[in-house]
Design an enzyme around this catalytic site. Sequence first.
Site: not given
Ligand SMILES: Cc1ncc(COP(=O)(O)O)c(C=O)c1O
Length: 335
Positions: A78, A178, A211
């Site tokens: 990712r 991200k 989210e």
């Molecule tokens: C905005 C956002 N959505 C979802 C997630 C969940 O991602 P992950 O399960 O890969 O930690 C995160 C985690 O950092 C996030 O910052």
Amino acid sequence: MARLLSSQACHEALTQSSPPQGEFLLSFYSSVLNGITTDPVYMTLPIDDHMVHRGHAVFDTCNLIEGKVYGLSFHLDRFLRSARDARIPHFASKDELANIILHTVAATNRRSGVGIRYWMSAGRGDFSIHTSNLKHSNFYVACHVVNESLRERSAEVGVSEVIVRHIPLKSRELATLKSNNYLINALTAMAAKDLGGTLGIQLDPAGNLAECSIGSVSIVTASGVLKTPKLDLILRGTTLLRAHALFLSKEATTTLPITDFVFCDITPAEALSDQVVEMIEFGGAHVTPIVQLDGKKIGTGQPGPVFKAFHTLLKKDMLNAVEFLDNVPYASSKL
Ligand SMILES: Cc1ncc(COP(=O)(O)O)c(C=O)c1O
């Protein structure tokens, strides 16, 4: 008055203002230093890095559990997709980046209770918005102390959440990669605290659940369906996707009390209806039960069976899924 400082005075001031070694910041790799340090004084970024003055960087994480790193490969996938979308050419291969991260973890000399974060920035140069004068991308890794008892407490009693309606979701370009541009997420989390929530749940432009500020969100209906928002406008949460893969796997079908796991629109009215018996947040390889939404009790108001099943399955995954575990080269990390 602001004084002009000698190099020696700068060093002393930085030493005085840094947290004590080992208190929070444990180890740090910087491509600017071309190495790893455990001295917080040197865990800094240059002001002319595009990450600092333009927010032009991407980041990701992974977990340390019983001396092994979990999820590095899928997090790096990712991370490299985020770097591509942010047009940051990286100077090292996935394997080389993994190697740097594992050595930075080794330098903590700890086997648990460590957070691992890493960033790729567009690099140093001038303060221009353009990147043509930037020398090369930079890579930083920081390992720090995490309070695991706080997380365990949330898993035991659950958390209250709120829908943060007045802060718009980031655009698709920013939300699906991200980047370290988390101002909107930070404002959402702050607004959530003001409203009696924890992380805050955002809505997409059509008014559906999107989210949490740092996690994926889902509901479980009385008929046993886990519903979670489609991933086209938000981050592809690795924890949620791993939970989905576990749901599809044979082993979990017997232990997971759900009949389906679907990606679909969820309106706030549906989330707040009596048809919802559980609400779960996924993030950072952990699950958290949401037991209250906008002041309304969800289900029994206690962590439910679907949460508990995912909690157990993900813990087992972190300990046993050899394809997602990397050894930490502790022995090689001495000064
Ligand atoms: C905005 C956002 N959505 C979802 C997630 C969940 O991602 P992950 O399960 O890969 O930690 C995160 C985690 O950092 C996030 O910052």
